[in-house]
Design a protein around this motif. Structure first.
Motif, PDB file in Angstrom:
ATOM      1  N   PHE A 498       0.681  -1.142   0.149  1.00 18.52           N
ATOM      2  CA  PHE A 498       0.012  -0.138  -0.037  1.00 18.52           C
ATOM      3  C   PHE A 498       0.589   1.132   0.023  1.00 18.52           C
ATOM      4  O   PHE A 498       0.304   2.254  -0.010  1.00 18.52           O
ATOM      5  CB  PHE A 498      -1.085   0.064   1.029  1.00 18.52           C
ATOM      6  CG  PHE A 498      -2.007  -1.132   1.205  1.00 18.52           C
ATOM      7  CD1 PHE A 498      -2.641  -1.690   0.048  1.00 18.52           C
ATOM      8  CD2 PHE A 498      -2.470  -1.851   2.314  1.00 18.52           C
ATOM      9  CE1 PHE A 498      -3.455  -2.475  -0.246  1.00 18.52           C
ATOM     10  CE2 PHE A 498      -3.447  -2.790   2.142  1.00 18.52           C
ATOM     11  CZ  PHE A 498      -3.959  -3.175   0.935  1.00 18.52           C
ATOM     12  N   TYR A 499       2.287   1.005   0.067  1.00 18.31           N
ATOM     13  CA  TYR A 499       3.064   2.213  -0.150  1.00 18.31           C
ATOM     14  C   TYR A 499       3.420   2.474  -1.472  1.00 18.31           C
ATOM     15  O   TYR A 499       4.122   3.241  -1.760  1.00 18.31           O
ATOM     16  CB  TYR A 499       4.495   2.048   0.494  1.00 18.31           C
ATOM     17  CG  TYR A 499       4.360   1.831   2.080  1.00 18.31           C
ATOM     18  CD1 TYR A 499       4.948   3.067   3.025  1.00 18.31           C
ATOM     19  CD2 TYR A 499       3.609   1.111   3.062  1.00 18.31           C
ATOM     20  CE1 TYR A 499       4.808   2.960   4.208  1.00 18.31           C
ATOM     21  CE2 TYR A 499       3.530   0.845   4.292  1.00 18.31           C
ATOM     22  CZ  TYR A 499       4.189   2.107   4.882  1.00 18.31           C
ATOM     23  OH  TYR A 499       4.193   1.969   6.464  1.00 18.31           O
ATOM     24  N   SER A 500       2.892   1.886  -2.529  1.00 17.11           N
ATOM     25  CA  SER A 500       3.392   1.875  -3.987  1.00 17.11           C
ATOM     26  C   SER A 500       3.183   2.900  -4.526  1.00 17.11           C
ATOM     27  O   SER A 500       3.970   3.407  -5.429  1.00 17.11           O
ATOM     28  CB  SER A 500       2.517   0.727  -4.828  1.00 17.11           C
ATOM     29  OG  SER A 500       2.930  -0.586  -4.242  1.00 17.11           O
ATOM     30  N   GLY A 501       2.416   4.017  -4.062  1.00 17.13           N
ATOM     31  CA  GLY A 501       2.067   5.318  -4.645  1.00 17.13           C
ATOM     32  C   GLY A 501       3.423   6.032  -4.525  1.00 17.13           C
ATOM     33  O   GLY A 501       3.499   7.146  -5.299  1.00 17.13           O
ATOM     34  N   ILE A 502       4.282   5.698  -3.533  1.00 15.81           N
ATOM     35  CA  ILE A 502       5.574   6.416  -3.609  1.00 15.81           C
ATOM     36  C   ILE A 502       6.384   6.323  -4.865  1.00 15.81           C
ATOM     37  O   ILE A 502       7.318   7.223  -5.317  1.00 15.81           O
ATOM     38  CB  ILE A 502       6.478   5.914  -2.441  1.00 15.81           C
ATOM     39  CG1 ILE A 502       7.480   6.897  -1.845  1.00 15.81           C
ATOM     40  CG2 ILE A 502       7.129   4.694  -2.932  1.00 15.81           C
ATOM     41  CD1 ILE A 502       7.271   8.224  -1.168  1.00 15.81           C
ATOM     42  N   THR A 503       6.020   5.302  -5.579  1.00 18.13           N
ATOM     43  CA  THR A 503       6.954   5.039  -6.821  1.00 18.13           C
ATOM     44  C   THR A 503       6.169   5.980  -7.914  1.00 18.13           C
ATOM     45  O   THR A 503       6.969   5.925  -9.100  1.00 18.13           O
ATOM     46  CB  THR A 503       7.000   3.721  -7.264  1.00 18.13           C
ATOM     47  OG1 THR A 503       5.661   3.242  -7.574  1.00 18.13           O
ATOM     48  CG2 THR A 503       7.615   2.727  -5.927  1.00 18.13           C
ATOM     49  N   LEU A 504       5.072   6.719  -7.854  1.00 11.83           N
ATOM     50  CA  LEU A 504       4.636   7.527  -8.920  1.00 11.83           C
ATOM     51  C   LEU A 504       5.625   8.671  -9.202  1.00 11.83           C
ATOM     52  O   LEU A 504       5.599   9.113 -10.316  1.00 11.83           O
ATOM     53  CB  LEU A 504       3.308   8.204  -8.507  1.00 11.83           C
ATOM     54  CG  LEU A 504       2.051   6.854  -8.268  1.00 11.83           C
ATOM     55  CD1 LEU A 504       0.902   7.745  -7.668  1.00 11.83           C
ATOM     56  CD2 LEU A 504       1.766   6.644  -9.712  1.00 11.83           C
ATOM     57  N   GLU A 505       6.713   9.088  -8.293  1.00 10.87           N
ATOM     58  CA  GLU A 505       7.439   9.946  -8.719  1.00 10.87           C
ATOM     59  C   GLU A 505       8.360   9.608  -9.905  1.00 10.87           C
ATOM     60  O   GLU A 505       8.885  10.688 -10.530  1.00 10.87           O
ATOM     61  CB  GLU A 505       8.300  10.499  -7.440  1.00 10.87           C
ATOM     62  CG  GLU A 505       9.102   9.301  -6.986  1.00 10.87           C
ATOM     63  CD  GLU A 505       9.910   9.585  -5.623  1.00 10.87           C
ATOM     64  OE1 GLU A 505       9.408  10.496  -4.839  1.00 10.87           O
ATOM     65  OE2 GLU A 505      11.061   9.313  -5.454  1.00 10.87           O
ATOM     66  N   GLU A 506       8.685   8.260  -9.846  1.00  9.26           N
ATOM     67  CA  GLU A 506       9.591   7.603 -10.985  1.00  9.26           C
ATOM     68  C   GLU A 506       8.656   7.237 -12.116  1.00  9.26           C
ATOM     69  O   GLU A 506       9.345   6.765 -13.096  1.00  9.26           O
ATOM     70  CB  GLU A 506      10.215   6.469 -10.333  1.00  9.26           C
ATOM     71  CG  GLU A 506      11.221   6.789  -9.098  1.00  9.26           C
ATOM     72  CD  GLU A 506      12.358   7.223  -9.825  1.00  9.26           C
ATOM     73  OE1 GLU A 506      12.789   7.316 -10.704  1.00  9.26           O
ATOM     74  OE2 GLU A 506      13.274   7.307  -8.759  1.00  9.26           O
ATOM     75  N   THR A 507       7.442   7.192 -12.068  1.00  7.77           N
ATOM     76  CA  THR A 507       6.516   6.620 -13.381  1.00  7.77           C
ATOM     77  C   THR A 507       6.518   7.334 -14.348  1.00  7.77           C
ATOM     78  O   THR A 507       6.795   8.707 -14.371  1.00  7.77           O
ATOM     79  CB  THR A 507       5.202   6.493 -12.707  1.00  7.77           C
ATOM     80  OG1 THR A 507       5.110   5.830 -11.475  1.00  7.77           O
ATOM     81  CG2 THR A 507       4.287   5.806 -13.734  1.00  7.77           C
ATOM     82  N   LEU A 508       6.680   6.809 -15.684  1.00  6.61           N
ATOM     83  CA  LEU A 508       6.641   7.469 -16.851  1.00  6.61           C
ATOM     84  C   LEU A 508       5.712   6.993 -17.751  1.00  6.61           C
ATOM     85  O   LEU A 508       5.922   5.478 -17.843  1.00  6.61           O
ATOM     86  CB  LEU A 508       7.987   7.614 -17.452  1.00  6.61           C
ATOM     87  CG  LEU A 508       8.513   8.466 -18.792  1.00  6.61           C
ATOM     88  CD1 LEU A 508       8.360   9.815 -18.621  1.00  6.61           C
ATOM     89  CD2 LEU A 508       9.856   7.878 -18.894  1.00  6.61           C
ATOM     90  N   LEU A 509       5.258   7.676 -18.646  1.00  2.00           N
ATOM     91  CA  LEU A 509       4.467   7.128 -19.798  1.00  2.00           C
ATOM     92  C   LEU A 509       5.230   6.858 -21.025  1.00  2.00           C
ATOM     93  O   LEU A 509       5.695   7.708 -21.510  1.00  2.00           O
ATOM     94  CB  LEU A 509       3.090   8.063 -20.166  1.00  2.00           C
ATOM     95  CG  LEU A 509       2.138   8.028 -19.098  1.00  2.00           C
ATOM     96  CD1 LEU A 509       1.308   9.183 -19.406  1.00  2.00           C
ATOM     97  CD2 LEU A 509       1.385   6.675 -18.965  1.00  2.00           C
ATOM     98  N   GLY A 510       5.584   5.469 -21.593  1.00  4.68           N
ATOM     99  CA  GLY A 510       6.022   5.463 -22.924  1.00  4.68           C
ATOM    100  C   GLY A 510       5.580   5.981 -24.046  1.00  4.68           C
ATOM    101  O   GLY A 510       4.133   6.187 -24.063  1.00  4.68           O
TER     102      GLY A 510
END
Length: 510
Positions: A498-510
């Protein structure tokens, strides 16, 4: 107070000493060419209060807007956020050294902000999820704008993990708990209450080059089938709470990707403030009355496992194999315990769950059926999620179906579901005191030696099995679905999903 080798060794083993981050360096313009991610939420956050618990969707929004002193990386290890390092000094105090970071209004994050946050959360009427834990901090010193020194009455080996929780962000001094001003990678743009939340990248974020997205459009798809259909149709890029019956079809779709981990668990909580669930014999009878394999099949389509003990994973160094089947399915034992408790003919009660999440309702229906076989006639109460949270917090139930994770992968993280000395919260049994368990949690928190901690937590599990402050039901797989072109987003390991939202800072749309 001893502060020598054992404590330093503990810090090194948890990665706490080397809290620095590799991304520090000269600021440059943010890479905003990532576009806007369309994220399907399972529900609209019932609260924007930074310090209270409102479920996973609310936590995910917090992780877009706010940051704490520390957090967890995709590998599950503690890492620095607003704090670049942390350690125990020679007098036994935890010392956090802050990095250069700013609030969304451009003002600097300072040690005074941290001290004020701790003081606000500690207030008895704060309703903060971590109020009980932070109450153990006796004072906070701020020698300078970048140094925070936390003094505790006894050693607290697990204190940094408290400040990694997504319900424990640092707020700017003087802000209300429901402030939308944070120090995270995204700023609130607009809210269409009940429908959607729009966020845009914060170009003053302290991590160079992040966030990679220009923004996030979080839209509520309360119906789990519509969430999957929206992903398959290309209307959204990322969805939370992939229903278990749809995991295979997403996994087999070459245009999509499923990221699922085991870690969350289902369990029953009790209203211990009144009969019959104030009696541990009754609670233990419930634990033995339910065949958990049927929950795994009915609610999770086989993507999970029976949980007949405390939710400590088999892979954990704290797992106790001799206790693994302590709450096994045994209806005869359940009826004997009910008779011993003074209820040989059973009783009627109300079981709280929610119809908004199919796995909660299915779990409740299986429990209802098995409890009826031993004479416990449970009427289901299935409101939408926000009402279920409210009723749980206020004790408007007899027993309740709940699903969550521990606060982290350490046994101390189970305090959020077991420790009856903490303030009322829907994730715990209501009005149920747990003096022995609370004492053992305190002992474990004060111990830096790993072998000693194992012995303490085994004793805690033995007490919990006997007194049954919760009844474990099932492990479950927790999945996010996304377009194959989405990169950087990661489902965090085990109890940290449930902490996975932290990785939205690294997320990118290809």
């Amino acid at each position: 107070m001893t502060t020598g080798f054992n404590r330093r060794r503990f810090l090194a083993s948890t990665g706490a000493v080397a809290g620095g981050l590799a991304f520090l360096g000269p600021r440059r313009l943010m890479a905003q060419e990532g576009g806007t991610l369309r994220f399907a939420l399972s529900t609209f956050p019932p609260t924007f209060d930074a310090w209270t618990s409102g479920g996973t969707a609310a936590g995910t929004i917090k992780l877009m807007i706010h940051r704490g002193l520390v957090s967890y990386g995709p590998d599950g290890m503690l890492r620095g956020e607003l704090a670049e390092s942390w350690e125990v000094d020679d007098e036994g105090a935890w010392v956090f050294r802050l990095r250069d970071a700013t609030w969304h209004d451009g003002s600097p994050v300072t040690a005074e902000d941290v001290a004020w946050t701790v003081a606000e959360v500690q207030k008895p009427d704060s309703a903060a999820y971590m109020q009980g834990q932070l109450a153990r901090i006796t004072s906070v010193e701020t020698p300078d704008e970048k140094t925070v020194r936390m003094i505790t009455a006894e050693p607290l080996a697990v204190l940094p993990g408290w400040f990694a929780h997504y319900h424990m962000p640092i707020l700017k001094k003087g802000e209300a708990p429901d402030t939308k001003i944070g120090s995270g990678p995204f700023m609130l743009d607009r809210i269409d209450r009940g429908v959607s939340i729009s966020l845009k990248a914060y170009d003053g974020y302290y991590k160079e080059g992040l966030p990679k997205l220009a923004g996030i459009e979080a839209t509520v798809y309360a119906d789990e089938n519509l969430r999957v259909a929206a992903l398959e149709a290309g209307d959204v890029d990322l969805v939370e709470y992939v229903p278990w019956q749809a995991m295979a079809q997403i996994d087999e779709n070459e245009n999509l990707r499923l990221d699922a981990v085991d870690g969350p668990f289902m369990y029953l909580t009790f209203n211990g403030s009144r009969a019959p669930f104030d009696n541990p014999l009754v609670r233990r009878a419930v634990a033995h009355a339910i065949k958990r394999e049927d929950i795994v099949q009915a609610a999770f389509f086989g993507r999970g496992g029976a949980l007949e003990h405390l939710p400590i994973a088999e892979q954990s160094e704290f797992f106790n194999p001799d206790l693994a089947n302590s709450w096994n399915y045994d209806p005869e034992k359940a009826m004997a315990l009910l008779a011993e408790a003074g209820y040989p003919d059973g009783f009627d009660c109300v079981m709280l769950a929610t119809a908004q999440y199919g796995m909660h309702q299915s779990t409740a229906e299986v429990c209802q059926a098995y409890l009826s076989m031993v004479g416990i006639n449970a009427t289901l109460d299935l409101p939408e999620w926000a009402t279920r949270v409210k009723k749980g917090n206020e004790g408007q139930f007899d027993l309740a179906v709940m699903g969550t994770t521990a606060d982290n992968n350490d046994p101390d993280g189970l305090g959020n579901v077991l420790d009856g000395s903490l303030p009322a919260n829907f994730s715990r049994s209501y009005g149920l005191e747990t003096p022995e368990i609370s004492e053992l949690f305190a002992k474990g928190r004060a111990t830096f030696d790993n072998a000693e901690r194992k012995a303490i937590y085994k004793q805690l599990e033995e007490v919990a099995i006997e007194t049954t402050p919760i009844a474990g039901l099932a492990w479950r797989s927790q999945g996010y679905g996304m377009k194959a072109s989405v990169s950087g987003f990661s489902n965090m390991p085990g109890q940290l999903t449930f902490y996975s939202g932290i990785t939205l800072e690294e997320t990118l749309l290809g």
